[in-house]
Design a protein around this motif. Structure first.
Motif, PDB file in Angstrom:
ATOM      1  N   GLU A 190       0.837  -1.204   0.000  1.00  0.00           N
ATOM      2  CA  GLU A 190       0.000   0.000   0.000  1.00  0.00           C
ATOM      3  C   GLU A 190       0.872   1.254   0.000  1.00  0.00           C
ATOM      4  OE1 GLU A 190      -3.164   0.356  -0.325  1.00  0.00           O
ATOM      5  OE2 GLU A 190      -4.028  -1.604   0.125  1.00  0.00           O
ATOM      6  N   LYS A 191       1.956   1.218   0.841  1.00  0.00           N
ATOM      7  CA  LYS A 191       2.851   2.375   0.876  1.00  0.00           C
ATOM      8  C   LYS A 191       3.602   2.530  -0.443  1.00  0.00           C
ATOM      9  CE  LYS A 191       3.511   2.269   5.872  1.00  0.00           C
ATOM     10  NZ  LYS A 191       4.454   2.264   6.987  1.00  0.00           N
ATOM     11  N   MET A 192       4.003   1.393  -1.078  1.00  0.00           N
ATOM     12  CA  MET A 192       4.697   1.462  -2.367  1.00  0.00           C
ATOM     13  C   MET A 192       3.739   1.937  -3.454  1.00  0.00           C
ATOM     14  SD  MET A 192       7.244  -1.789  -2.395  1.00  0.00           S
ATOM     15  CE  MET A 192       7.988  -1.184  -3.912  1.00  0.00           C
ATOM     16  N   LYS A 193       2.455   1.546  -3.369  1.00  0.00           N
ATOM     17  CA  LYS A 193       1.461   1.990  -4.345  1.00  0.00           C
ATOM     18  C   LYS A 193       1.334   3.504  -4.312  1.00  0.00           C
ATOM     19  CE  LYS A 193      -3.439   1.473  -5.463  1.00  0.00           C
ATOM     20  NZ  LYS A 193      -4.724   0.840  -5.084  1.00  0.00           N
ATOM     21  N   GLU A 194       1.297   4.065  -3.098  1.00  0.00           N
ATOM     22  CA  GLU A 194       1.213   5.517  -2.967  1.00  0.00           C
ATOM     23  C   GLU A 194       2.454   6.184  -3.564  1.00  0.00           C
ATOM     24  OE1 GLU A 194      -1.172   7.555  -1.800  1.00  0.00           O
ATOM     25  OE2 GLU A 194      -2.473   5.784  -1.731  1.00  0.00           O
ATOM     26  N   THR A 195       3.585   5.557  -3.336  1.00  0.00           N
ATOM     27  CA  THR A 195       4.823   6.113  -3.879  1.00  0.00           C
ATOM     28  C   THR A 195       4.814   6.104  -5.402  1.00  0.00           C
ATOM     29  OG1 THR A 195       5.997   5.290  -1.946  1.00  0.00           O
ATOM     30  CG2 THR A 195       7.326   5.911  -3.838  1.00  0.00           C
ATOM     31  N   SER A 196       4.356   5.005  -5.966  1.00  0.00           N
ATOM     32  CA  SER A 196       4.327   4.891  -7.421  1.00  0.00           C
ATOM     33  C   SER A 196       3.343   5.885  -8.018  1.00  0.00           C
ATOM     34  CB  SER A 196       3.940   3.460  -7.833  1.00  0.00           C
ATOM     35  OG  SER A 196       4.910   2.547  -7.338  1.00  0.00           O
ATOM     36  N   ARG A 197       2.259   6.115  -7.291  1.00  0.00           N
ATOM     37  CA  ARG A 197       1.239   7.014  -7.805  1.00  0.00           C
ATOM     38  C   ARG A 197       1.684   8.457  -7.763  1.00  0.00           C
ATOM     39  NH1 ARG A 197      -4.053   6.101  -4.777  1.00  0.00           N
ATOM     40  NH2 ARG A 197      -3.908   4.167  -6.002  1.00  0.00           N
ATOM     41  N   ASN A 211       4.887   9.525  -7.285  1.00  0.00           N
ATOM     42  CA  ASN A 211       6.281   9.750  -7.643  1.00  0.00           C
ATOM     43  C   ASN A 211       6.423  10.440  -9.002  1.00  0.00           C
ATOM     44  OD1 ASN A 211       8.996   9.653  -7.020  1.00  0.00           O
ATOM     45  ND2 ASN A 211       9.290   7.697  -8.073  1.00  0.00           N
ATOM     46  N   ASN A 212       5.506  10.146  -9.885  1.00  0.00           N
ATOM     47  CA  ASN A 212       5.631  10.710 -11.229  1.00  0.00           C
ATOM     48  C   ASN A 212       4.234  11.034 -11.758  1.00  0.00           C
ATOM     49  OD1 ASN A 212       6.326  11.482 -13.793  1.00  0.00           O
ATOM     50  ND2 ASN A 212       7.576   9.671 -14.196  1.00  0.00           N
ATOM     51  N   VAL A 213       3.983  12.295 -11.931  1.00  0.00           N
ATOM     52  CA  VAL A 213       2.653  12.727 -12.379  1.00  0.00           C
ATOM     53  C   VAL A 213       2.378  12.300 -13.817  1.00  0.00           C
ATOM     54  CG1 VAL A 213       2.556  14.670 -10.818  1.00  0.00           C
ATOM     55  CG2 VAL A 213       3.594  14.957 -13.053  1.00  0.00           C
ATOM     56  N   PHE A 214       3.449  11.924 -14.533  1.00  0.00           N
ATOM     57  CA  PHE A 214       3.258  11.491 -15.922  1.00  0.00           C
ATOM     58  C   PHE A 214       3.312   9.978 -16.050  1.00  0.00           C
ATOM     59  CE2 PHE A 214       5.286  15.706 -16.042  1.00  0.00           C
ATOM     60  CZ  PHE A 214       4.306  16.410 -16.725  1.00  0.00           C
ATOM     61  N   ALA A 215       3.046   9.292 -14.908  1.00  0.00           N
ATOM     62  CA  ALA A 215       3.157   7.824 -14.924  1.00  0.00           C
ATOM     63  C   ALA A 215       2.192   7.213 -15.932  1.00  0.00           C
ATOM     64  CB  ALA A 215       2.886   7.259 -13.539  1.00  0.00           C
ATOM     65  N   ARG A 257       2.681   2.207 -16.068  1.00  0.00           N
ATOM     66  CA  ARG A 257       1.295   1.775 -15.956  1.00  0.00           C
ATOM     67  C   ARG A 257       1.223   0.290 -15.662  1.00  0.00           C
ATOM     68  NH1 ARG A 257       0.712   4.740 -20.736  1.00  0.00           N
ATOM     69  NH2 ARG A 257       0.351   2.817 -21.928  1.00  0.00           N
ATOM     70  N   ASP A 258       2.076  -0.462 -16.313  1.00  0.00           N
ATOM     71  CA  ASP A 258       2.065  -1.922 -16.066  1.00  0.00           C
ATOM     72  C   ASP A 258       2.449  -2.240 -14.611  1.00  0.00           C
ATOM     73  OD1 ASP A 258       1.363  -2.255 -18.682  1.00  0.00           O
ATOM     74  OD2 ASP A 258       3.406  -2.723 -19.386  1.00  0.00           O
ATOM     75  N   ARG A 259       3.426  -1.512 -14.101  1.00  0.00           N
ATOM     76  CA  ARG A 259       3.843  -1.770 -12.706  1.00  0.00           C
ATOM     77  C   ARG A 259       2.731  -1.409 -11.725  1.00  0.00           C
ATOM     78  NH1 ARG A 259       8.452  -2.738 -10.109  1.00  0.00           N
ATOM     79  NH2 ARG A 259       8.698  -1.988  -7.967  1.00  0.00           N
ATOM     80  N   GLN A 260       2.023  -0.314 -12.042  1.00  0.00           N
ATOM     81  CA  GLN A 260       0.930   0.088 -11.165  1.00  0.00           C
ATOM     82  C   GLN A 260      -0.164  -0.945 -11.168  1.00  0.00           C
ATOM     83  OE1 GLN A 260       1.079   2.882  -9.279  1.00  0.00           O
ATOM     84  NE2 GLN A 260      -0.815   2.172  -8.271  1.00  0.00           N
ATOM     85  N   LYS A 261      -0.449  -1.455 -12.388  1.00  0.00           N
ATOM     86  CA  LYS A 261      -1.471  -2.500 -12.478  1.00  0.00           C
ATOM     87  C   LYS A 261      -1.041  -3.761 -11.748  1.00  0.00           C
ATOM     88  CE  LYS A 261      -3.419  -1.020 -16.942  1.00  0.00           C
ATOM     89  NZ  LYS A 261      -3.629  -1.379 -18.365  1.00  0.00           N
ATOM     90  N   LEU A 262       0.260  -4.075 -11.855  1.00  0.00           N
ATOM     91  CA  LEU A 262       0.767  -5.274 -11.184  1.00  0.00           C
ATOM     92  C   LEU A 262       0.618  -5.129  -9.664  1.00  0.00           C
ATOM     93  CD1 LEU A 262       2.156  -8.005 -11.283  1.00  0.00           C
ATOM     94  CD2 LEU A 262       4.353  -6.813 -11.374  1.00  0.00           C
ATOM     95  N   ILE A 263       0.959  -3.956  -9.130  1.00  0.00           N
ATOM     96  CA  ILE A 263       0.811  -3.726  -7.680  1.00  0.00           C
ATOM     97  C   ILE A 263      -0.642  -3.873  -7.274  1.00  0.00           C
ATOM     98  CG2 ILE A 263       0.999  -1.981  -5.879  1.00  0.00           C
ATOM     99  CD1 ILE A 263       3.532  -0.963  -7.247  1.00  0.00           C
TER     100      ILE A 263
END
Length: 815
Positions: A773-780, A782-786, A793-799
């Protein structure tokens, strides 16, 4: 007819006149003159007179010649009579002349006879009066000499024997009138002397009791093989002769005239003799007054008065001073007065016939015993000095033995002493609590250095210690324990001696004494010493070295417990394996203290670790590092260095100094394992800290590097005795969690979850979910252009997918 009657009447009257005494003729003549025929009567009377004259004349004529002859003879005789008269007169004159001297002699003789008779009478009277006067004189002398009992006897003899024989004289009447006054005077004087005596023995009861208790103490000191001595050691006067009054049947000579009550025997003592308690007292006023009142018939009055006064004195004696508990001397004066009182009563009981009886004395003693026990319970409760309590106990034992020697029951006093034993034990515990704390505060918590054999033997004699390996080492060397151990062991023995001292002379069996000492020692171990050890462990600023030394000290004290058991058995002569014998709880006490010290070591190490961890400053948003190797955090390097230094010192590894005590192997292993677990748990808490909302993969890599540093420390074996990689198990939870995230091996985790052979068996799905959950927030964030980069996008979906699967996994296992 009338004339005939008259004539007959006149005839009768005449016959009465002739035959009746002339003194009684009046009534007869009156009867003649009362009648009318007195003339005729006169005629008859004249005729009767004439008849009598004629008869007289006839008779005279018949005797006339004889009368003449008689007259003639008479005239002749007259002449002869005149001659005879003159001769008689002459003879009488001669006789009178010659009888004057005889008459004088006879008168003198008569006077002598009268005087002789008077003298005899006087002598007879004086024979009866002189004893009275002599006895009265003796009475006066006895009264002046204050010899009242013999005076009373003299008074009785005077009244009943001498005065009745003396007769009715004025001086006898005066004496008889004075006798009741003298009796009253003797009675009042005797009573006054008795009052003086009672006042005197009340004031001197302390001295009497002191002497009696001194005699009892001397008797107790005699060798037990000597035959039993009399109840009271008599002084010189007592051994010389029995009192004369015993010969009189009443106990003391009633004729004794010294009424001082208390004798000054100091000049009579010989250098090596102690006067008897009774020898200090002259009981003659009591016996004299008793005899006097008995003679006066007032014995009951005297007995009631004496008993009443002694009861009043008993109440005064039994009233303790308010500050009696402050000093032993206060108790001693109290006991001396009581002993003095009952010594007097016992002597009066055995030397009089009924003045006091056994029932009266026993009643007084029961009253006294209840008040004594109550007073001692009250005043002894104020005492907080064990030495004073011990001295008081010895004084009470001496007091009880003294009175027991006089036949008084004292079992209640010994029962009260057993009650005081509990109080004495509590006071001892308080004193030893202070002593133990002083020992703790003065201890340097360092092994004892010994430079010579003499020093070594000195310490090993104070407490039982045997170490063949240490004995082989050359001097100087160090004993493993600190000064605390010999001092505490000596204090334990001192406590046992103090308990034993109280148990002496209480008429207890060896088993009872042994049980009492063991119970008290158990209280000392489980309460006092245990609390002091806790104080030593929990006090502020106690360091690891001190705690380690406490563990070593308690270990040695625990090993000495069976020596303590033997010590108690030796002084009580009761084998330690006796049935129902109380066992010492020293082993458990020292074990508990050691466990507490061990726990404190673990707590202290963890607190020190926490201080290092507080310096941790992770960058939770750090980027993933490139090809360079990450270095462990500075705080962790310092922490590992501290742990290495600590465990190398306290396990006495080669090359380390020996100024500190060696930590026992199991304790060191436990401390090392505890420290590693605490580091692992703390790092895990850092990851899961709610305040850390975002964690990057770079932060996990840094944490992974720090954990590898910890594992390197564990693998190096800071403490000997671990089998294999046992110490690494402390970091296994954190290691598997970090491997799961850094290697991103979720397929294996999800596939093998729940299997015994699972690679990530120690990873909790809840923990993994929270970290994701904490890593998901970081990924979200961390980069506004993710959303414009496919990989992100694939990593976010994987998480998201993994999070969903973990939630399903948690739901499945919880249902």
């Amino acid at each position: 007819m009338a004339s005939l009657e008259t004539a007959a009447e006149h005839e009768r009257i005449l016959r009465e006149i002739e035959s009746t005494d002339t003194n009684c003729i009046g009534p007869t003549l009156r009867s003649v003159y009362d009648g009318q025929e007195h003339g005729l009567f006169m005629e008859k009377l004249d005729a009767r007179i004439r008849n009598h004259d004629r008869e007289i004349e006839k008779m005279c004529n018949h005797h006339f010649q004889g009368f003449v002859d008689s007259i003639t003879e008479l005239l002749k005789v007259r002449g002869e009579a005149q001659k005879l008269k003159s001769q008689v007169t002459e003879t009488n004159g001669h006789l009178q002349e010659n009888g004057k001297e005889l008459t004088t002699s006879m008168e003198e003789l008569r006077q002598c006879r009268v005087q002789q008779r008077n003298i005899a009478t006087t002598i007879d009277k004086l024979t009866h009066c002189l004893p009275v006067l002599e006895m009265y004189s003796r009475l006066q002398e006895q009264m002046r000499a204050k010899r009242y009992y013999p005076a009373l006897r003299t008074l009785e003899q005077l009244e009943h024997t001498c005065l009745p024989k003396a007769g009715q004289y004025r001086f006898c009447s005066i004496m008889a009138e004075n006798i009741p006054k003298l009796r009253i005077q003797i009675r009042d004087t005797a009573m006054s002397q008795l009052r003086d005596f009672l006042e005197s023995i009340r004031k001197h009861s302390d001295k009497i009791g002191q002497t009696a208790m001194k005699q009892a103490q001397l008797q107790r000191s005699l060798d037990s093989s000597v035959s039993p001595q009399p109840r009271v050691l008599l002084g010189r006067r007592g051994r010389k002769a029995a009192p004369a009054a015993i010969r009189a049947g009443m106990g003391v000579n009633p004729l004794s005239e010294q009424d001082t009550g208390i004798l000054d025997v100091e000049d009579e003592e010989e250098e090596d003799e102690v006067p008897g308690a009774q020898d200090l007292v002259d009981f003659s006023p009591v016996y004299r007054c008793l005899h006097i009142y008995t003679v006066l018939g007032l014995r009951d009055v005297f007995e009631n008065y004496y008993r009443k006064q002694r009861r009043k004195q008993a109440r005064l004696v039994l009233q303790p001073h308010s500050n009696m508990h402050e000093t032993l001397e206060g108790y001693r004066r109290y006991f001396n007065q009581i002993v003095g009182f009952f010594v007097v009563e016992d002597h009066v009981l055995h030397t009089t016939q009924g003045l006091v009886n056994r029932a009266y004395v026993e009643e007084l003693w029961e009253l006294a015993l209840s008040k004594i026990v109550a007073a001692l319970r009250t005043h002894s409760s104020y005492c907080d000095d064990p030495d004073l309590v011990l001295d008081l106990k010895n004084l009470i034992v001496l007091f009880a033995d003294t009175l027991q020697g006089y036949g008084f029951p004292v079992s209640q006093l010994f029962d009260m002493l057993l009650e005081m034993r509990e109080q004495y034990g509590e006071i001892l515990l308080k004193r030893w609590n202070v002593t133990f704390r002083q020992v703790i505060d003065q201890d340097n918590y360092s092994p004892i250095p010994v430079s010579t054999e003499e020093e070594y033997r000195q310490y090993t004699s104070q407490c039982p210690f045997q170490d063949p390996e240490l004995e082989k080492l050359p001097f100087p060397k160090k004993l493993p324990f600190s000064e605390f151990v010999p001092k505490v062991y000596c204090q334990l023995k001192e406590f046992i001696y103090a308990c034993l001292k109280y148990s002496e002379d209480l008429h207890l069996s060896s088993t009872e004494v042994d049980d009492m000492i063991r119970k008290s020692t158990n209280l000392l171990l489980t309460r006092t010493l245990s609390h002091c050890l806790q104080y030593a462990i929990k006090k502020k600023n106690v360091g690891l070295a001190e705690l380690v030394q406490v563990i070593i000290n308690t270990t040695h004290l625990e090993q000495s417990c069976h020596f303590l058991e033997e010590f108690i058995s030796n002084i009580t002569n009761v084998p330690p394996d006796t049935v129902n014998a109380t066992k010492l709880y020293g082993t458990s006490t020292f074990k508990d203290a050691r466990h507490a010290a061990e726990a404190e070591i673990y707590t202290s190490l963890n607190a020190k670790i926490d201080q290092f961890l507080q310096l941790a400053d992770y960058d939770w948003m750090a980027a993933v590092p490139g090809g360079e190797n990450l270095a462990a955090s500075d705080y962790l390097i310092d922490l590992i260095a501290f742990l290495k230094s600590t465990f190398s010192v306290f396990t006495n590894l080669p090359g380390t100094p020996i100024e500190h005590a060696t930590l026992p192997g199991k304790v060191a292993q436990t401390a090392c394992m505890s420290s590693c677990k605490h580091i692992s748990t703390s790092l895990m808490q850092l990851l899961l800290d709610p305040e850390v909302r975002q964690i990057s993969m770079g932060a996990l890599h840094q944490l992974d590097t720090d954990v590898k540093e910890c594992e390197s420390f564990a693998r190096a074996g800071p403490v000997a005795g671990f089998q294999g990689d046992t110490l690494l198990l402390a970091f296994s939870d954190l290691r598997q969690l970090l491997d799961l995230f850094t290697q991103w091996d979720w397929s294996t985790y999800l596939a093998d979850y729940g299997k015994p052979t699972c690679k990530y068996l120690r990873v909790n799905p809840h923990t993994a979910l929270a970290l994701l959950e904490k890593m998901k927030e970081t990924s979200r964030k961390n980069n506004v252009f993710a959303q414009f980069r496919k990989t992100d996008r694939d990593r976010q979906k994987l998480i998201d997918t993994i999070i969903k699967q973990l939630r399903n996994l948690i739901a499945q296992h919880h249902t």
